[in-house]
Design an enzyme around this catalytic site. Structure first.
Site, PDB file in Angstrom:
ATOM      1  N   HIS A  80       0.841  -1.208   0.000  1.00 33.40           N
ATOM      2  CA  HIS A  80       0.000   0.000   0.000  1.00 33.40           C
ATOM      3  C   HIS A  80       0.872   1.252   0.000  1.00 33.40           C
ATOM      4  O   HIS A  80       1.952   1.274   0.592  1.00 33.40           O
ATOM      5  CB  HIS A  80      -0.987  -0.001   1.167  1.00 33.40           C
ATOM      6  CG  HIS A  80      -0.397   0.074   2.549  1.00 33.40           C
ATOM      7  ND1 HIS A  80      -0.172   1.264   3.187  1.00 33.40           N
ATOM      8  CD2 HIS A  80      -0.006  -0.889   3.420  1.00 33.40           C
ATOM      9  CE1 HIS A  80       0.316   1.040   4.398  1.00 33.40           C
ATOM     10  NE2 HIS A  80       0.447  -0.263   4.569  1.00 33.40           N
ATOM     11  N   ASP A  82      -0.202   4.425   0.969  1.00 34.88           N
ATOM     12  CA  ASP A  82      -0.533   5.484   1.926  1.00 34.88           C
ATOM     13  C   ASP A  82       0.223   5.303   3.239  1.00 34.88           C
ATOM     14  O   ASP A  82       0.686   4.211   3.555  1.00 34.88           O
ATOM     15  CB  ASP A  82      -2.046   5.532   2.198  1.00 34.88           C
ATOM     16  CG  ASP A  82      -2.583   4.268   2.856  1.00 34.88           C
ATOM     17  OD1 ASP A  82      -2.191   3.164   2.424  1.00 34.88           O
ATOM     18  OD2 ASP A  82      -3.374   4.380   3.815  1.00 34.88           O
ATOM     19  N   GLU A 177      -4.925   1.855   2.704  1.00 40.08           N
ATOM     20  CA  GLU A 177      -4.941   0.696   3.607  1.00 40.08           C
ATOM     21  C   GLU A 177      -5.096   1.136   5.047  1.00 40.08           C
ATOM     22  O   GLU A 177      -5.799   0.519   5.829  1.00 40.08           O
ATOM     23  CB  GLU A 177      -3.639  -0.104   3.439  1.00 40.08           C
ATOM     24  CG  GLU A 177      -3.616  -1.433   4.184  1.00 40.08           C
ATOM     25  CD  GLU A 177      -2.949  -1.393   5.546  1.00 40.08           C
ATOM     26  OE1 GLU A 177      -2.878  -2.446   6.195  1.00 40.08           O
ATOM     27  OE2 GLU A 177      -2.492  -0.314   5.995  1.00 40.08           O
ATOM     28  N   HIS A 384       4.090   4.166  12.146  1.00 42.65           N
ATOM     29  CA  HIS A 384       3.107   5.195  12.520  1.00 42.65           C
ATOM     30  C   HIS A 384       3.654   6.261  13.471  1.00 42.65           C
ATOM     31  O   HIS A 384       2.878   6.975  14.093  1.00 42.65           O
ATOM     32  CB  HIS A 384       1.826   4.580  13.140  1.00 42.65           C
ATOM     33  CG  HIS A 384       1.105   3.659  12.216  1.00 42.65           C
ATOM     34  ND1 HIS A 384      -0.195   3.265  12.435  1.00 42.65           N
ATOM     35  CD2 HIS A 384       1.476   3.052  11.069  1.00 42.65           C
ATOM     36  CE1 HIS A 384      -0.573   2.441  11.463  1.00 42.65           C
ATOM     37  NE2 HIS A 384       0.432   2.296  10.630  1.00 42.65           N
TER      38      HIS A 384
HETATM   39 ZN   LIG Z   1       1.090  -1.170   6.436  1.00 36.22          ZN
END
Ligand SMILES: [Zn+2]
Length: 412
Positions: A80, A82, A177, A384
């Site tokens: 993904h 994003d 995602e 993140h």
């Molecule tokens: Zn991921």
């Protein structure tokens, strides 16, 4: 190969592709299309076949088979583009720590941040490798641009190295995602593969093929609003107060994400808004087993019914919707995608390491839609947040392992 892989990765992370749950468009943010467009053009330059971008931004391509075996299965690789809404992905300034010396890593844009093995024990395995971090004020975007760079490098290698025999290999780059919409607009039939892999995992050797099963719930509480001065006389029912009672009644000590681990599930209030007249609480429900998930639905519905019984003048509704299901339900019926990944890792020299995922992946929904899709490592750590890092050599290991995997599938 190292610099090709690294320069790709550095190019991709500098594009802001943060997804946005509040957006109604698909992809949710324009930056994702910029990277998807770039990947499409790079795939064309590499000589990939069937390169296309769908109306919704998915980039698809093929690496044609180079085997004489007629029935070699088609496999696919997914990543993904994003990055997570939790942390800024704007103006990412990647920093390469060549031959990492094992000392704590500091960040020029945030002097309070330190990355060391106390918070990230896997760093001990990265000594001597080339470690990439961000600069302190953004995430790095290794989740999942490591996966993207690995797949692009794999595509290049499969196209150039003719002695590497493989069946048809499909490639798919997806948006959104991180906000759970990654597969929403994808017609799985257009992939045309027997099995697929998402490249979106951690340390070398990691294979994930068990995820949570997931539902979401929204509880709406309607109260009775009056002026506070005559609240007793007119029978005020404070919805905000009832929402608090509902949360207090949850068995948090044994059923919350912060109090559970391993194979335990939970009920997790993720959002609340309330006033006297009306309160709304959103929950996510998670369990590895469908029975466990059903128990959690019943528990939340029971608590709502109990609250309703204590306050008949309020109106309490609990709406539950399905999110995704544990991919293991399908994979256990045919473990070949997992077994071949284990074999490929072992022959590339990595001991396979399998952990249940206390979350979902795009593979959860792909598997349910009929395309079995375990998740494989690509070197991501501390996703993140600003302490995110990846070792270039771990991404290279993923390329080697996936090339081996394509060879093993050719023999099937
Ligand atoms: Zn991921």
């Amino acid at each position: 190969m190292s610099d090709t892989l690294l320069s790709r990765f550095l190019r991709y992370v500098q594009i802001d592709t943060q997804s946005n749950e509040a957006s109604a468009t698909f992809p949710s943010t324009p930056g994702q299309r910029v990277l998807l467009e770039m990947l499409k053009n790079e795939l064309i330059d590499l000589g990939a076949a069937d390169v296309e971008m769908t109306r919704h931004g998915y980039v698809l391509a093929s690496i044609p088979a180079n085997t004489r075996r007629r029935n070699a299965p088609t496999i696919a690789f997914f990543a993904h583009v994003d990055t997570a809404p939790d942390c800024s992905g704007k103006d990412v300034k990647p920093r390469v720590h060549r031959q990492y010396d094992g000392k704590p890593i500091r960040f020029p844009d945030n002097s309070r941040l330190v990355l060391d093995s106390s918070g990230s024990p896997e760093l001990a395995c990265a000594i001597g490798k080339d470690v990439v971090t961000a600069s302190g004020k953004t995430l790095l975007g290794s989740d999942d641009k490591s996966g993207v760079a690995v797949i692009m490098t794999l595509a290049e290698r499969l196209l150039r190295e003719k002695q590497l025999r493989h069946g048809l290999v499909r490639i798919c780059f997806t948006p959104d995602e991180e906000i759970g919409r990654g597969i929403d607009k994808l017609d799985v039939k257009t992939i045309g593969a027997e099995a697929a892999y998402t490249l979106d995992g951690g340390s070398p050797g990691e294979i994930s093929w068990e995820t949570f099963s997931a539902d979401a719930a929204e509880v709406t509480i309607e109260g009775v609003t009056t002026h506070p001065m005559e609240a007793r006389a007119k029978g005020m029912v404070n919805a905000a107060y009832l929402a608090g009672k509902l949360l207090a009644a949850l068995p948090r000590e044994r059923c919350a994400p912060e109090t559970t681990g391993g194979r335990e599930g939970f009920i997790h209030p993720t959002w609340i808004e309330g006033r006297v007249e009306r309160a709304v609480v959103k929950f996510i429900l998670r369990d590895f087993e469908l029975e466990g998930l059903a128990e959690k639905r019943a528990m939340l519905q029971g608590l709502c019914a109990g609250l309703q019984a204590t306050e008949p003048r309020a109106r309490i509704r609990c709406k539950i919707r399905k999110q995704y299901r544990n991919m293991a339900y399908w994979l256990r019926k045919d473990m070949r995608p997992v077994e071949l990944a284990r074999a490929a890792f072992a022959s590339a020299g990595f001991s396979p390491c399998e952990q249940v995922v206390r979350g979902g992946t795009d593979g959860s929904r792909l598997t349910e839609k009929g395309l079995p899709t375990p998740n494989l490592f690509c070197g991501e750590h501390n996703a993140h947040g600003p302490l995110e890092w990846v070792a270039v050599q771990d991404m290279e290991s993923a390329v080697i392992a996936c090339a081996k995997l394509a060879e093993l599938w050719e023999h099937q």
